[in-house]
Design an enzyme around this catalytic site. Structure first.
Site, PDB file in Angstrom:
ATOM      1  N   ARG A   1       0.801  -1.224   0.000  1.00  0.00           N
ATOM      2  CA  ARG A   1       0.000   0.000   0.000  1.00  0.00           C
ATOM      3  C   ARG A   1       0.838   1.280   0.000  1.00  0.00           C
ATOM      4  NH1 ARG A   1       0.889  -2.389   4.412  1.00  0.00           N
ATOM      5  NH2 ARG A   1       1.341  -1.336   6.379  1.00  0.00           N
TER       6      ARG A   1
ATOM      7  N   ASP B   1      -0.579   6.329  11.645  1.00  0.00           N
ATOM      8  CA  ASP B   1      -1.524   5.301  12.081  1.00  0.00           C
ATOM      9  C   ASP B   1      -1.536   5.196  13.602  1.00  0.00           C
ATOM     10  OD1 ASP B   1       0.947   4.198  12.430  1.00  0.00           O
ATOM     11  OD2 ASP B   1       0.572   2.365  11.286  1.00  0.00           O
TER      12      ASP B   1
ATOM     13  N   CYS C   1      -3.808  -1.463  11.763  1.00  0.00           N
ATOM     14  CA  CYS C   1      -3.870  -2.207  10.502  1.00  0.00           C
ATOM     15  C   CYS C   1      -2.978  -3.448  10.549  1.00  0.00           C
ATOM     16  CB  CYS C   1      -3.443  -1.305   9.348  1.00  0.00           C
ATOM     17  SG  CYS C   1      -4.549   0.079   9.043  1.00  0.00           S
TER      18      CYS C   1
END
Length: 241
Positions: A76, A133, A190
């Site tokens: 990603r 994050d 994640c």
């Protein structure tokens, strides 16, 4: 068309689609070139933000990240390559930006943002993009930017969903929308729950759009509004806050 003299012939060709665009034009591209934006996080969200800001011609980009590129990031984090595995994300991202657009000045901070360094790093930029994050970093950036009166975009992704909002002085802050940091303390990352690789690409691209709109002074920003994206249903919802 006097503003064009401030660009080299190569820059005029590079930014021609902006220069020809009503609402941007030569004067808008000049504002983009003179702007400075700091991106905190060079991962899934930061990758598209950095690439599109560099492509647009933002004059000075700061990158804050203390992590190294891991093979699992590449699903990603599209600003990095296989050859970058094991190297600092800031250095990998800087190399990519300089290959994409040599007219952009890139300042890197190979460290995580903390209470001790945040104000010093962020103070010299026109706009800040939160692309981390970590909930602690989101609240830190919110608090420092609101103290400095520094506009910012904040984003988050998990599994198949993402969300983002923008703050300018006078608007609702991240803490207004999510007032209790402790409520997020148990949220899993994640790394635990997983993430569809394209989701941060969607949210990060929106964050880059918000930053450029702010610099240009055009359109309606995501202030006092929270945009929520769901990849499974391919739906966008905007909540007034």
């Amino acid at each position: 068309m006097e503003e064009k003299v401030k660009f080299s012939d190569e820059e005029v060709r590079r930014y021609l689609r902006h220069i020809d665009l009503e609402g941007v034009g030569p004067s808008g591209q000049k504002r983009i070139k003179e702007a400075s934006i700091c991106v905190v996080g060079a991962g899934g969200l930061g990758s598209p933000v950095l690439l599109y800001l560099a492509a647009a011609g933002i004059g000075r980009i700061g990158i804050v990240d203390g992590d190294n590129v891991d093979l699992s990031n590449l699903q990603r984090q599209v600003i990095h390559t296989t050859a970058s595995v094991g190297t600092p994300k800031t250095e990998s991202a800087k190399r990519c930006i300089e290959e994409l657009n040599p007219h952009v000045k890139v300042d890197i901070y190979n460290a995580f943002l903390t209470q001790e360094n945040a104000e010093e790093i962020l103070a010299s930029y026109d706009f800040v993009v939160e692309a981390t994050d970590h909930f602690e970093s989101k609240y830190l950036i919110n608090d420092v930017c609101t103290k400095l009166g520094k506009p910012f975009s904040i984003g988050g992704v998990q599994q198949f969903r993402g969300q983002t909002m923008t703050w300018v002085p006078g608007a609702r802050t991240y803490r207004d929308v999510f007032p209790d940091a402790e409520d997020n303390a148990g949220c899993q990352s994640c790394a635990v729950l997983g993430i569809l690789g394209v989701v941060p690409g969607v949210i990060g691209t929106i964050q880059a759009t918000e930053a450029i709109k702010y610099i240009l002074g055009i359109g309606q920003l995501l202030t006092d509004r929270l945009l929520i994206f769901d990849a499974k249903s391919m739906s966008f919802n905007v909540l007034n806050v």
